[in-house]
Enzyme design. Structure first.
Site, PDB file in Angstrom:
ATOM      1  N   HIS A  25       0.837  -1.195  -0.030  1.00 13.13           N
ATOM      2  CA  HIS A  25       0.027  -0.137  -0.248  1.00 13.13           C
ATOM      3  C   HIS A  25       0.903   1.308   0.212  1.00 13.13           C
ATOM      4  CE1 HIS A  25       0.683   0.546   4.204  1.00 13.13           C
ATOM      5  NE2 HIS A  25       0.280  -0.616   4.496  1.00 13.13           N
ATOM      6  N   HIS A  28       3.900   1.566   2.206  1.00 22.99           N
ATOM      7  CA  HIS A  28       5.208   0.612   1.715  1.00 22.99           C
ATOM      8  C   HIS A  28       6.066   1.758   0.761  1.00 22.99           C
ATOM      9  CE1 HIS A  28       2.512  -2.599   3.323  1.00 22.99           C
ATOM     10  NE2 HIS A  28       3.379  -2.526   3.924  1.00 22.99           N
ATOM     11  N   CYS A 135       0.748 -10.166  20.265  1.00 25.38           N
ATOM     12  CA  CYS A 135      -0.143  -9.766  19.088  1.00 25.38           C
ATOM     13  C   CYS A 135       0.611 -10.174  17.884  1.00 25.38           C
ATOM     14  CB  CYS A 135      -0.221  -8.141  19.141  1.00 25.38           C
ATOM     15  SG  CYS A 135      -1.024  -7.773  17.557  1.00 25.38           S
ATOM     16  N   CYS A 138       1.644  -7.422  15.212  1.00 23.36           N
ATOM     17  CA  CYS A 138       2.842  -6.765  15.488  1.00 23.36           C
ATOM     18  C   CYS A 138       3.948  -7.641  15.614  1.00 23.36           C
ATOM     19  CB  CYS A 138       2.775  -5.864  16.880  1.00 23.36           C
ATOM     20  SG  CYS A 138       1.518  -4.667  16.995  1.00 23.36           S
ATOM     21  N   CYS A 152      -5.246  -4.653  20.765  1.00 25.12           N
ATOM     22  CA  CYS A 152      -3.997  -4.249  20.314  1.00 25.12           C
ATOM     23  C   CYS A 152      -4.565  -2.866  19.362  1.00 25.12           C
ATOM     24  CB  CYS A 152      -3.047  -4.823  19.433  1.00 25.12           C
ATOM     25  SG  CYS A 152      -1.974  -3.935  18.207  1.00 25.12           S
ATOM     26  N   HIS A 155      -3.762  -3.097  15.593  1.00 30.11           N
ATOM     27  CA  HIS A 155      -4.252  -3.978  14.672  1.00 30.11           C
ATOM     28  C   HIS A 155      -6.082  -4.239  15.091  1.00 30.11           C
ATOM     29  CE1 HIS A 155      -0.036  -4.702  13.957  1.00 30.11           C
ATOM     30  NE2 HIS A 155      -0.556  -4.984  12.659  1.00 30.11           N
ATOM     31  N   LYS A 304      -3.649   5.261  10.537  1.00 33.67           N
ATOM     32  CA  LYS A 304      -2.729   4.711   9.826  1.00 33.67           C
ATOM     33  C   LYS A 304      -3.398   4.053   8.811  1.00 33.67           C
ATOM     34  CE  LYS A 304       0.976   1.404   9.857  1.00 33.67           C
ATOM     35  NZ  LYS A 304       1.373   0.025  10.644  1.00 33.67           N
ATOM     36  N   LYS A 307      -3.460  -2.368   5.766  1.00 31.90           N
ATOM     37  CA  LYS A 307      -4.431  -3.372   5.176  1.00 31.90           C
ATOM     38  C   LYS A 307      -5.489  -3.909   6.335  1.00 31.90           C
ATOM     39  CE  LYS A 307      -5.118  -7.092   2.157  1.00 31.90           C
ATOM     40  NZ  LYS A 307      -6.131  -6.537   1.408  1.00 31.90           N
TER      41      LYS A 307
HETATM   42  O1  ME8 Z   1       6.966  -3.907  10.064  1.00 31.49           O
HETATM   43  N1  ME8 Z   1       2.741   5.331   6.370  1.00 31.49           N
HETATM   44  O2  ME8 Z   1       7.028  -4.927   7.926  1.00 31.49           O
HETATM   45  P1  ME8 Z   1       5.493  -4.102   7.190  1.00 31.49           P
HETATM   46  C1  ME8 Z   1       4.152   5.219   6.109  1.00 31.49           C
HETATM   47  N2  ME8 Z   1       8.258  -6.815   8.311  1.00 31.49           N
HETATM   48  N3  ME8 Z   1       4.749   4.180   6.362  1.00 31.49           N
HETATM   49  C2  ME8 Z   1       4.106   3.294   6.245  1.00 31.49           C
HETATM   50  C3  ME8 Z   1       2.948   2.797   6.550  1.00 31.49           C
HETATM   51  C4  ME8 Z   1       2.157   4.272   6.659  1.00 31.49           C
HETATM   52  N4  ME8 Z   1       0.919   4.159   6.839  1.00 31.49           N
HETATM   53  N5  ME8 Z   1       2.529   1.543   6.684  1.00 31.49           N
HETATM   54  C5  ME8 Z   1       3.617   1.004   6.452  1.00 31.49           C
HETATM   55  C6  ME8 Z   1       7.305  -4.788   9.115  1.00 31.49           C
HETATM   56  N6  ME8 Z   1       4.794   1.790   6.387  1.00 31.49           N
HETATM   57  C7  ME8 Z   1       8.543  -5.706   9.280  1.00 31.49           C
HETATM   58  C8  ME8 Z   1       9.782  -4.844   9.259  1.00 31.49           C
HETATM   59  S1  ME8 Z   1      12.515  -4.610   9.039  1.00 31.49           S
HETATM   60  C9  ME8 Z   1      13.455  -5.546   9.499  1.00 31.49           C
HETATM   61  C10 ME8 Z   1      11.063  -5.721   9.545  1.00 31.49           C
HETATM   62  C11 ME8 Z   1       6.064   1.577   5.913  1.00 31.49           C
HETATM   63  O3  ME8 Z   1       5.157  -4.703   6.113  1.00 31.49           O
HETATM   64  C12 ME8 Z   1       7.056   1.812   7.144  1.00 31.49           C
HETATM   65  O4  ME8 Z   1       8.297   2.138   6.450  1.00 31.49           O
HETATM   66  O5  ME8 Z   1       4.609  -3.883   8.401  1.00 31.49           O
HETATM   67  C13 ME8 Z   1       7.065   0.848   8.137  1.00 31.49           C
HETATM   68  O6  ME8 Z   1       8.045   1.085   8.969  1.00 31.49           O
HETATM   69  C14 ME8 Z   1       7.147  -0.402   7.195  1.00 31.49           C
HETATM   70  O7  ME8 Z   1       6.321   0.073   6.114  1.00 31.49           O
HETATM   71  C15 ME8 Z   1       6.454  -1.651   7.838  1.00 31.49           C
HETATM   72  O8  ME8 Z   1       6.223  -2.607   6.996  1.00 31.49           O
END
Ligand code: ME8
Length: 518
Positions: A25, A28, A135, A138, A152, A155, A304, A307
Site C-alpha cells: 500500500h 510501503h 499480538c 505486531c 492491540c 491491529h 494509519k 491493510k
Molecule cells: O514492519 N505510512 O513490515 P511492514 C508510512 N516486516 N509508512 C508506512 C505505513 C504508513 N501508513 N505503513 C507501512 C514490518 N509503512 C516488518 C519490518 S524490518 C527488519 C522488518 C512502511 O510490512 C514503514 O516503512 O509492516 C514501516 O516501517 C514499514 O512500512 C512496515 O512494513
C-alpha cells in the site's frame, strides 16, 4: 555543509523488509520512494551506493494462511513474493538487491549471527519460560497497559496468551551502552524527537526479549536447539547485514558498506530498529549502523493506512493513473518527510495538475515552443551579456538541495528546486518573449531570455533526477541536452548548443479528476 566538503564514504540505504503476506500500500511505497530519492541523489554526487529492500517471510501468519490454503509456507511465500519484487520496479526504485528472508544466504547468516551472540562469553543468550500476551499483527509481546479495551491499538484485535520455554536475549545488559551511543552520536537517530523517544524508552528500563519460538513449523532453526525457530524480528533485522554477504557472488560487500548504512523506517518499528538492533549488533561484536531515519505515517481518515484497517491506497493503482514520477513527486511533497501526513487521491490529483502539469510541464512546452518558433529550433551555447534573474535564482541551489538531502529533508530539497521552477515561470511572464519577438531591435534580449529559460530548465531537470527520473530525462531530451546528470551540472550557464528543438509534447497530460472518496 557545502557539497564539496561531504566525505565521499560509501552510502548504503535500506527500507524495512515488508511482511510478504500483506499487500503493498502507499505506506510501503512511501519508504521505498524516499530511500530511492536519497540514494539516487548520493549517486549523482558520485558516491558508491547500495540500496536494499525486500520481504520478511517468517511471520507466524504466513504459516497459518498457507495451511488454510493447503500449501507449504514456502510455496505460499513464493507465490506472493513476486508482487513485492515488482513494487520497487513499478516505483522506478533503483534497488541493488531484493532480499527474501527465506534465501539460503540469509538463513545461514542469521544462524551465524545468533551463534556469535550466544558465544560472546557474556551469557547474553539464555533459556527461560515466557508467558504473556502476544499480538500476531505486531509479532510482539504486549503489556496490558499497551492495549486499548483489551485490544492491540495497531491491529484492533485481542492478543493471544502464549506460554513457552524460549531462548532470551539479554537486552537489559545493553542499557548503558545504548544510552552512551545516543549521547555520543546525537545524529544516530533522526529526527531528534525520535532519538528522544528511543532514549526515553531505554531510560525506562529494558526487558530481555525472547529470540526464539517453540513448536513453529516455519522459520530459521536455532542452530543449537533446532526444535525452536528464530523469532521473526531476530531474523528480519539481520537482513540488513546478511544481504551484503551474498548479494554479489563471491564478494562480501560488508567490507565496502558496513557500517556506512542508513536505515529508513516508519515510527511503528522504531524500538526494534533503534534499540533492539544496535544492541544485537553490539552483542555480536559488530559496528552499529551509521544512522537511522524514522519517518511518520501517511494517514487517511486520521488512521494509519494499513491493510488491517481497510483503508488502503494501492500505489499500483495510482501509478496506473498518474505514473511513477507523479507518485514519487507527491510522496516527497505532500508532507514534510519525518512528520505524519494525510494521503488522499484528491491531493495527488491536485498536485499533478497544478505543480507538475502547470508549473513544470507548461514551462517546458512554452520554452521549447518559443525556441522552435522564434529561433528555428536552435539553442545557442552563448548568451548575450547582461544581468540574469535566472542566474540569481540558481545561486546556491546545488549546495542547498544537497544539504537538505544529506539531512533526509526530501521535502525541503524539492521545495528548493521548485523555487527555481517558480522563478522561471515568473521570468517568462516578466520578460514576455512573445513581445520581444515582434521587435527585431530586441533580438539579443530574446536570445538572453531563451537561453536562461533553457538553461534553468536543464538545471531543474538535473536537480530533479533523483525525484522524477523519467521526467528529468524527458526534459533534457526535449532541450537537446546530454543525459548526464552529475551534480556539478546543477549550476548556471551549462546549457549546450542544440538544434532541431521542437515543441515538447505535454509532460503531464490532463487526467480526469477522481471521484471524491466518501
Ligand atoms: O514492519 N505510512 O513490515 P511492514 C508510512 N516486516 N509508512 C508506512 C505505513 C504508513 N501508513 N505503513 C507501512 C514490518 N509503512 C516488518 C519490518 S524490518 C527488519 C522488518 C512502511 O510490512 C514503514 O516503512 O509492516 C514501516 O516501517 C514499514 O512500512 C512496515 O512494513
Amino acid at each position: 555543509m557545502p557539497v564539496e566538503s561531504v566525505e565521499m564514504k560509501p552510502f548504503y540505504v535500506t527500507t524495512p523488509i515488508y511482511y510478504v503476506n500483506s499487500t503493498p500500500h502507499i505506506g510501503h511505497a512511501y519508504t521505498t520512494i524516499a530511500a530511492d530519492i536519497v540514494v539516487r541523489h548520493q549517486r549523482q554526487r558520485g558516491r558508491d551506493t547500495f540500496f536494499l529492500t525486500g520481504v520478511d517471510e517468517h511471520a507466524s501468519k504466513v504459516a497459518r494462511v498457507a495451511a488454510e490454503q493447503g500449501l507449504t509456507p514456502q510455496a505460499y511465500a513464493d507465490g506472493i513474493a513476486g508482487v513485492w519484487r515488482e513494487l520497487p520496479v513499478r516505483l522506478d526504485a533503483s534497488n541493488d538487491f531484493f532480499i527474501r528472508t527465506s534465501d539460503d544466504g540469509h538463513k545461514r547468516f542469521v544462524q551465524e549471527f545468533l551463534t556469535r551472540i550466544k558465544d560472546n562469553g557474556r551469557d547474553d543468550i539464555y533459556q527461560d519460560v515466557y508467558a504473556g500476551l502476544y499480538c500476531v499483527g505486531c509479532e510482539a509481546f504486549k503489556n496490558e497497559d499497551e492495549l486499548v479495551d483489551g485490544k492491540c491499538p495497531e491491529h484492533g484485535v485481542a492478543p493471544e496468551w502464549i506460554e513457552e520455554r524460549n531462548w532470551f536475549f539479554r537486552l537489559s545488559a545493553y542499557q548503558d551502552a545504548l544510552l552512551r551511543l545516543y549521547e555520543e552520536r546525537p545524529d544516530f537517530v533522526l529526527p531528534r524527537f525520535r532519538a528522544n523517544e528511543a532514549r526515553s524508552f531505554v531510560e525506562g528500563g529494558l526487558q530481555d526479549f525472547s529470540i526464539s519460538r517453540a513448536g513453529q513449523p516455519w522459520g530459521i532453526p536455532i542452530p543449537w536447539d533446532p526444535d525452536q525457530v528464530a523469532y521473526v524480528w531476530a531474523d528480519a533485522l539481520v537482513n540488513y547485514m546478511s544481504a551484503l554477504t551474498y548479494a554479489r557472488e563471491g564478494e562480501d560487500l560488508r567490507d565496502r558498506y558496513w557500517p556506512e548504512v542508513r536505515h529508513l523506517l516508519a515510527k511503528d518499528i522504531l524500538r526494534f530498529h533503534c534499540v533492539y538492533w544496535p544492541a544485537m549488533l553490539l552483542a555480536a561484536g559488530y559496528d552499529v549502523p551509521q544512522q537511522l531515519f524514522v519517518h511518520g505515517y501517511l494517514l487517511r481518515d486520521e488512521k494509519k493506512i494499513s491493510k488491517s484497517l481497510g483503508n488502503v491506497v494501492d500505489p499500483l493503482d495510482l501509478i496506473d493513473v498518474y505514473g511513477a514520477d507523479a507518485l514519487r513527486f507527491w510522496c516527497a511533497r505532500v508532507v514534510t518527510f519525518g512528520q505524519d501526513g494525510i494521503a488522499s487521491v484528491e491531493s495527488i490529483h491536485e498536485r499533478y495538475e497544478r505543480e507538475l502539469g502547470n508549473d513544470l510541464g507548461n514551462l517546458l512546452s512554452r520554452t521549447t515552443a518559443m525556441i522552435a518558433r522564434y529561433r528555428d529550433g536552435r539553442l545557442a551555447a552563448e548568451r548575450p551579456p547582461g544581468p540574469s534573474p535566472v542566474a540569481d535564482a540558481m545561486t546556491g541551489l546545488a549546495d542547498d538541495v544537497a544539504e537538505r538531502l544529506d539531512a533526509y529533508d526530501i521535502t525541503g530539497g524539492l521545495e528548493r528546486i521548485w523555487e527555481l521552477v517558480r522563478a522561471l515561470n515568473r521570468h517568462v511572464e516578466a520578460s514576455a518573449p512573445w513581445g520581444l519577438a515582434k521587435d527585431p531591435g530586441r533580438a539579443a534580449e530574446l536570445d538572453a531570455v531563451l537561453y536562461d529559460l533553457a538553461d534553468g530548465l536543464r538545471a531543474v531537470a538535473v536537480a530533479l533526477a533523483a525525484y522524477v527520473p523519467t521526467t528529468s530525462a524527458r526534459i533534457l531530451e526535449a532541450l537537446g541536452q546530454p543525459s548526464s546528470i552529475g551534480w556539478g551540472e546543477v549550476a548556471y550557464g551549462r546549457v549546450q548548443e542544440a538544434t532541431g528543438i521542437e515543441p515538447a509534447s505535454p509532460l503531464f497530460p490532463r487526467i480526469e479528476a477522481p471521484t471524491p472518496t466518501p
